[in-house]
Design a protein around this motif. Structure first.
Motif, short mmCIF file in Angstrom:
data_model
loop_
_atom_site.label_atom_id
_atom_site.label_comp_id
_atom_site.label_asym_id
_atom_site.label_seq_id
_atom_site.Cartn_x
_atom_site.Cartn_y
_atom_site.Cartn_z
N TYR A 1 0.83 -1.22 0.00
CA TYR A 1 0.00 0.00 0.00
C TYR A 1 0.86 1.26 0.00
CZ TYR A 1 -3.30 3.58 1.50
OH TYR A 1 -4.05 4.73 1.58
N LEU A 2 0.44 2.23 -0.81
CA LEU A 2 1.05 3.55 -0.83
C LEU A 2 -0.04 4.59 -0.66
CD1 LEU A 2 3.43 3.14 -3.93
CD2 LEU A 2 4.09 3.05 -1.53
N GLY A 3 0.04 5.41 0.35
CA GLY A 3 -0.97 6.44 0.56
C GLY A 3 -1.15 6.77 2.03
N GLU A 4 -2.02 7.74 2.30
CA GLU A 4 -2.24 8.16 3.67
C GLU A 4 -3.20 7.21 4.38
OE1 GLU A 4 -5.95 11.27 3.42
OE2 GLU A 4 -3.93 12.10 3.28
N SER A 5 -3.45 7.47 5.65
CA SER A 5 -4.28 6.59 6.46
C SER A 5 -5.72 6.56 5.96
CB SER A 5 -4.25 7.07 7.91
OG SER A 5 -5.18 6.34 8.69
N VAL A 6 -6.31 5.35 6.01
CA VAL A 6 -7.71 5.17 5.63
C VAL A 6 -8.59 4.98 6.87
CG1 VAL A 6 -7.11 4.17 3.40
CG2 VAL A 6 -7.44 2.66 5.36
N GLU A 7 -8.03 5.14 8.02
CA GLU A 7 -8.75 4.86 9.26
C GLU A 7 -10.00 5.73 9.39
OE1 GLU A 7 -7.90 4.38 14.05
OE2 GLU A 7 -6.28 4.98 12.68
N GLY A 8 -11.14 5.05 9.61
CA GLY A 8 -12.41 5.74 9.80
C GLY A 8 -13.05 6.28 8.54
N LYS A 9 -12.49 5.97 7.37
CA LYS A 9 -13.00 6.53 6.12
C LYS A 9 -13.75 5.49 5.30
CE LYS A 9 -9.19 9.86 5.75
NZ LYS A 9 -8.03 10.32 4.96
N THR A 10 -14.65 6.00 4.44
CA THR A 10 -15.26 5.17 3.41
C THR A 10 -14.29 5.10 2.24
OG1 THR A 10 -17.51 5.75 4.04
CG2 THR A 10 -17.18 4.95 1.81
N VAL A 11 -14.02 3.88 1.77
CA VAL A 11 -13.04 3.68 0.71
C VAL A 11 -13.74 3.15 -0.53
CG1 VAL A 11 -11.00 2.40 0.01
CG2 VAL A 11 -11.16 3.27 2.34
N PHE A 12 -13.41 3.74 -1.67
CA PHE A 12 -13.98 3.35 -2.97
C PHE A 12 -12.85 2.79 -3.83
CE2 PHE A 12 -15.16 4.33 -7.37
CZ PHE A 12 -16.44 3.78 -7.44
N ILE A 13 -13.03 1.56 -4.33
CA ILE A 13 -12.01 0.88 -5.15
C ILE A 13 -12.60 0.60 -6.52
CG2 ILE A 13 -10.39 -1.05 -5.25
CD1 ILE A 13 -11.16 -1.60 -2.28
N ALA A 14 -11.95 1.10 -7.58
CA ALA A 14 -12.48 0.91 -8.93
C ALA A 14 -11.50 0.12 -9.79
CB ALA A 14 -12.75 2.27 -9.58
N ASP A 15 -12.03 -0.83 -10.55
CA ASP A 15 -11.23 -1.60 -11.50
C ASP A 15 -12.10 -1.89 -12.72
OD1 ASP A 15 -9.00 -2.85 -12.48
OD2 ASP A 15 -8.77 -4.26 -10.83
N ASP A 16 -11.48 -2.42 -13.77
CA ASP A 16 -12.26 -2.71 -14.97
C ASP A 16 -13.00 -4.03 -14.88
OD1 ASP A 16 -9.84 -4.08 -15.04
OD2 ASP A 16 -9.66 -4.01 -17.23
N ILE A 17 -12.39 -5.04 -14.23
CA ILE A 17 -12.96 -6.38 -14.21
C ILE A 17 -12.88 -6.97 -12.81
CG2 ILE A 17 -12.70 -8.76 -15.07
CD1 ILE A 17 -11.45 -7.60 -17.59
N ILE A 18 -13.94 -7.62 -12.39
CA ILE A 18 -13.86 -8.57 -11.28
C ILE A 18 -13.99 -9.95 -11.91
CG2 ILE A 18 -15.00 -9.52 -9.24
CD1 ILE A 18 -15.82 -6.76 -8.43
N ALA A 19 -12.88 -10.67 -11.96
CA ALA A 19 -12.89 -12.03 -12.51
C ALA A 19 -13.06 -13.00 -11.33
CB ALA A 19 -11.62 -12.30 -13.30
N SER A 20 -11.97 -13.56 -10.83
CA SER A 20 -12.07 -14.40 -9.64
C SER A 20 -12.40 -13.55 -8.42
CB SER A 20 -10.77 -15.17 -9.42
OG SER A 20 -9.72 -14.28 -9.09
#
Length: 382
Positions: free
Chosen positions: A258-277
């Motif tokens: 992981y690279l980035g600031e703290s996610v503690e207590g936050k809503t996180v949104f993750i976007a990708d093109d495909i969910i395969a497995s």
């Protein structure tokens, strides 16, 4: 709405319409095509033109030996023909020597070519709407490998296709394979945000409460766009792989860093093109939950779920995952649509705008960039 986008009042204006319009749904793409057709019908009626449907019937029957042919059931001479194809619809089957075979992307692409042949070069213009790009995951060559997507695009160009419309291409640089053909790679960002706010109206997009995370380096650009338009911070994971081994055609992932600031207590949104497995998405969600994320929302343009949904059910049950958004641009299992944690994003109206604009020989640039619509959506919410 931008002045370059066709409005209902302009639809079917003889002074602007380039040619009569015909939709052809390749086998497996009927659901999306019918939704697109309904938008076009409504717009035409708003302009005073009565039309029951723009869909032209077609079929791709097979002989017992497995050979097939394409059949277009009406004349489309002089029409703007739009062929809609879903290479990922594996639910269709055909009989081969008494055995039931499921259609593969290769079969769908062959059917597309058969129907283009059946049009026989008589159309005014041929546009292929292929939301999930055929061969899109085999987008680069390493050593002695095929380059499926590039060769497929060149084949369509040689057959007389004028335009390709695809969504969230795994590698949009594939357009370099056909530099003389119109190639539009569309991102359904606005449609995703609109659906997200419909089901989760209490979301706060400020930096203190919301964060966008890219699941890997390949998905960074789409997540950068989300974070930019929402005005929140961006983080990312990168996949550390074992390049000494190959498993199922790929180097296995050793860890997600992981690279980035703290996610503690936050809503996180993750976007990708495909969910395969879905393994990578769930591993990232577990990592974020361990780092204190309050709520985790996943988004994939193409929700394939090749490994089933049991792992996602458990992740939701364990409080790791809160929601998954996917579009109707490809086949979704009925079991997926019944899940209360899955939100389906309708992109049919967005696709219909492209068809109307191309049919009127108008620019699609303003349709490709939805920034104004996103700003209006967020301002109305405030």
């Amino acid at each position: 709405m931008s002045k370059n986008v066709v409005t209902p009042a302009e639809f079917f204006n003889p002074a602007r319409q380039e040619a009569l319009l015909a939709l052809i749904a390749c086998p497996g793409a009927e659901e999306l095509t019918q939704l697109i057709d309904q938008h076009l019908i409504n717009w035409s009626r708003s302009a005073g033109v009565e039309k029951d449907t723009f869909i032209v019937g077609c079929d791709c029957p097979r002989f017992q030996s497995g050979d097939a042919k394409g059949l277009v059931k009406e004349s489309v001479r002089g029409y703007d023909v739009f062929l809609v194809v879903d290479p990922g619809n594996y639910s269709l089957t055909y009989n081969l020597f008494g055995h039931e075979n499921h259609m593969s992307p290769d079969d769908h692409f062959a059917n597309l070519k058969r129907l283009i042949q059946a049009v026989a070069g008589r159309a005014h213009r041929v546009t292929v709407i292929m939301p999930s790009l055929y061969g899109g995951r085999q987008h680069r060559r390493v050593s002695r490998e095929s380059l499926d997507a590039a060769v497929a695009l060149q084949e369509l160009q040689a057959m007389g296709v004028h335009n390709i419309i695809t969504f969230d291409a795994h590698d949009p640089r594939l357009m370099n394979a056909v530099p003389l053909m119109s190639f539009d790679n569309v991102m359904p960002t606005y449609q995703v945000l609109k659906t997200l706010l419909r089901y989760m109206p209490d979301l706060r997009f400020d930096k203190e409460h919301f964060m966008v995370i890219s699941p890997d380096e390949g998905a960074l650009s789409r997540n950068m766009y989300f974070s930019s338009v929402l005005g929140c911070n961006l983080g990312m994971f990168y996949k550390r792989r074992d390049y000494s081994r190959v498993v199922n055609g790929r180097n296995p992932i050793v860890a997600h860093e992981y690279l980035g600031e703290s996610v503690e207590g936050k809503t996180v949104f993750i976007a990708d093109d495909i969910i395969a497995s879905g393994e990578s998405m769930l591993e990232v969600a577990h990592e974020l939950k361990q780092r204190g994320a309050k709520k985790i929302i996943c988004n994939a343009t193409f929700p394939l779920f090749t490994g089933g949904m049991a792992k996602f059910d458990k992740a939701v049950e364990d409080g790791i995952l809160d929601a998954v958004l996917g579009t109707n641009l490809t086949y979704r299992k009925p079991e997926l649509l019944s899940r209360d944690w899955y939100y389906d994003v309708d992109c049919s109206k967005y696709t219909a705008y492209f068809i109307a604009a191309i049919n009127h020989d108008m620019s699609v640039s303003s349709i490709c960039d939805p920034i104004l619509k996103i700003e209006n959506l967020l301002s109305q919410r405030k």
